[in-house]
Design an enzyme around this catalytic site. Structure first.
Site, PDB file in Angstrom:
ATOM      1  N   SER A 130      28.724 -21.475  41.046  1.00  0.00           N
ATOM      2  CA  SER A 130      28.383 -22.506  42.025  1.00  0.00           C
ATOM      3  C   SER A 130      26.916 -22.401  42.433  1.00  0.00           C
ATOM      4  O   SER A 130      26.266 -23.400  42.720  1.00  0.00           O
ATOM      5  CB  SER A 130      29.280 -22.369  43.262  1.00  0.00           C
ATOM      6  OG  SER A 130      30.639 -22.574  42.919  1.00  0.00           O
ATOM      7  N   ILE A 155      31.753 -20.989  28.921  1.00  0.00           N
ATOM      8  CA  ILE A 155      31.082 -22.085  28.231  1.00  0.00           C
ATOM      9  C   ILE A 155      32.072 -22.832  27.337  1.00  0.00           C
ATOM     10  O   ILE A 155      32.566 -22.299  26.342  1.00  0.00           O
ATOM     11  CB  ILE A 155      29.890 -21.576  27.396  1.00  0.00           C
ATOM     12  CG1 ILE A 155      28.932 -20.765  28.286  1.00  0.00           C
ATOM     13  CG2 ILE A 155      29.186 -22.751  26.735  1.00  0.00           C
ATOM     14  CD1 ILE A 155      28.414 -21.514  29.503  1.00  0.00           C
ATOM     15  N   THR A 156      32.344 -24.087  27.694  1.00  0.00           N
ATOM     16  CA  THR A 156      33.226 -24.929  26.900  1.00  0.00           C
ATOM     17  C   THR A 156      32.592 -25.220  25.544  1.00  0.00           C
ATOM     18  O   THR A 156      31.408 -25.533  25.462  1.00  0.00           O
ATOM     19  CB  THR A 156      33.505 -26.253  27.638  1.00  0.00           C
ATOM     20  OG1 THR A 156      34.146 -25.970  28.885  1.00  0.00           O
ATOM     21  CG2 THR A 156      34.404 -27.159  26.815  1.00  0.00           C
ATOM     22  N   ARG A 266      68.253 -40.170  34.337  1.00  0.00           N
ATOM     23  CA  ARG A 266      69.122 -39.088  34.804  1.00  0.00           C
ATOM     24  C   ARG A 266      70.120 -39.620  35.845  1.00  0.00           C
ATOM     25  O   ARG A 266      69.714 -40.174  36.872  1.00  0.00           O
ATOM     26  CB  ARG A 266      68.260 -37.978  35.404  1.00  0.00           C
ATOM     27  CG  ARG A 266      69.019 -36.885  36.127  1.00  0.00           C
ATOM     28  CD  ARG A 266      69.823 -36.027  35.188  1.00  0.00           C
ATOM     29  NE  ARG A 266      70.229 -34.786  35.853  1.00  0.00           N
ATOM     30  CZ  ARG A 266      71.246 -34.042  35.453  1.00  0.00           C
ATOM     31  NH1 ARG A 266      71.965 -34.422  34.418  1.00  0.00           N
ATOM     32  NH2 ARG A 266      71.540 -32.925  36.083  1.00  0.00           N
ATOM     33  N   GLY A 338      65.038 -28.081  36.258  1.00  0.00           N
ATOM     34  CA  GLY A 338      64.867 -27.041  35.244  1.00  0.00           C
ATOM     35  C   GLY A 338      64.220 -27.547  33.976  1.00  0.00           C
ATOM     36  O   GLY A 338      63.463 -26.827  33.314  1.00  0.00           O
ATOM     37  N   GLU A 361      32.877 -28.009  37.054  1.00  0.00           N
ATOM     38  CA  GLU A 361      31.997 -29.094  37.526  1.00  0.00           C
ATOM     39  C   GLU A 361      31.888 -29.102  39.047  1.00  0.00           C
ATOM     40  O   GLU A 361      31.788 -30.149  39.676  1.00  0.00           O
ATOM     41  CB  GLU A 361      32.487 -30.462  37.024  1.00  0.00           C
ATOM     42  CG  GLU A 361      32.004 -30.826  35.646  1.00  0.00           C
ATOM     43  CD  GLU A 361      30.486 -30.886  35.526  1.00  0.00           C
ATOM     44  OE1 GLU A 361      29.821 -31.475  36.402  1.00  0.00           O
ATOM     45  OE2 GLU A 361      29.967 -30.328  34.563  1.00  0.00           O
TER      46      GLU A 361
END
Length: 375
Positions: A130, A155-156, A266, A338, A361
């Site tokens: 930051s 690091i992406t 459901r 579940g 970010e």
């Protein structure tokens, strides 16, 4: 907001592509820890690797609203892929367009725009997240240009990128004004992937610790001027945060759609569970919060398209959308009971992937600081 015809067409086209070509393979991408080589050129054909770049530069020339809409659709199909595309668009291509020389743009943009190369944005360090001004990686002058030394963290695309934008200190005495940015081809000697991190989510997107062991850089690899690194790092904050906010909305939308479809099918006590107030009201609240997030994102994009800084708007969008997305995933999982906890139903993966949106970010704490300063 009401979308224009062009924006609607772009959204629908990306949605069709993402649902047909990406969503069915997302678990395979995660298991493989990456993407096939041919995927990014196909994304580039959709204009997704340089959406807001002008057509003259090979981009799609789209507005930021269309960009946000497209990222939502990609994220709904695969969160990890939307992370890579967000960085490619907002932090790599835009940085080159805004600060690169014509020679730098001619050298690096074509492959980035065509999906032949992915970029990595190398700012964060173990002691500088930051607090971007705390960077310790250095670039000292040499006869040919600079010598880069140091390390980066989180690091992406650190392993798969062909180009890295690296921030380093060139003048230790100048504080923030002593940081510079460099365009570093990742095949440079001394550029090393020290570690590929094992993460909670986004398994198809590699996140790496990088080391720079006296990497020799030519002088023409300096991005912008010396001392402009901090300014460059912060210049695209609004677009970067807009992208992550859009990503959060897209992933949350996918989780909500799974929950709603399940709740309609459901049957308990003789009726679909969505007809039970406890479930129906939960889903109504989640849908309302998600729509508010979407509108905050689109408002920030409209401000950006109008030429406004949009820093506060993007921070609000990222803060609200990222925290809402986790709540939506939790509520969606609860609706399935579940089954929601099982991998086969899809929400578990989205839940893992979406948690990071409150961290990268700029964390939620940082977004609140940014917003508070404007009050």
């Amino acid at each position: 907001m009401i979308l224009s015809e062009t924006q609607t067409l772009i959204r629908d086209a990306v949605r069709e592509f993402a649902r047909a070509e990406i969503a069915p393979r997302t678990r395979a991408f995660e298991a493989a820890g990456g993407y096939p080589d041919d995927l990014f050129p196909r994304l580039a054909e959709q204009g997704l690797c340089a959406m807001t770049a002008p057509e003259a530069a090979g981009g799609a020339g789209a507005d930021y609203v269309s960009y946000a809409l497209a990222l939502m659709e990609i994220a709904a199909a695969d969160g990890a892929l939307s992370t890579i595309l967000s960085i490619q668009n907002s932090l790599i291509v835009e940085a080159l367009l805004n600060h690169g020389t014509p020679a730098q743009q001619a050298r690096f943009l074509p492959d980035l725009v065509a999906g032949k190369a992915v970029g990595a944005f190398c700012l964060t360090e173990s002691n500088a997240g930051s607090d971007a001004a705390a960077v310790r990686t250095t670039a000292r002058r040499s006869a040919e240009g600079y010598v880069l030394s140091g390390a980066k963290q989180f690091i992406t695309s650190g392993k798969t990128a062909k180009l890295a934008i690296v921030f380093a200190v060139t003048d230790p005495e100048a504080g923030r004004k002593g940081m510079s940015a460099f365009l570093v081809p990742t095949d440079k000697p001394g550029f090393t992937v020290a570690r590929v991190e094992e993460k909670l989510g986004l398994g198809a997107s590699d996140t790496c610790a990088l080391a720079f062991d006296d990497v020799a850089l030519e002088a023409d690899l300096l991005l912008g001027s010396e001392g402009e690194g901090y300014k460059i790092a912060l210049a695209n904050l609004a677009v970067g945060r807009l992208g992550i906010a859009a990503q959060a909305v897209g992933m949350a939308q996918a989780a909500l759609e799974i929950a709603v479809a399940y709740a309609k099918e459901r049957i308990t006590f003789g009726q679909p569970i969505i007809a039970h107030q406890a479930v129906g009201h939960r889903l109504a609240d989640l849908a309302t919060r998600l729509e508010a997030s979407r509108q905050l994102v689109l408002h920030a994009a409209v401000c950006k398209d109008a030429g406004l800084p949009a820093i506060t708007e993007a921070s609000m969008a990222k803060l609200f959308a990222s925290e809402t997305a986790e709540a939506v995933c939790s509520g969606a999982l609860q609706t399935l009971g579940g089954y929601g906890y099982l991998e086969d139903f899809g929400i578990a993966k989205i839940y893992r992937d979406v948690r990071i949106c409150q961290i990268y970010e700029g964390s939620s704490d940082i977004q609140r600081m940014v917003i508070a300063r404007t009050l």
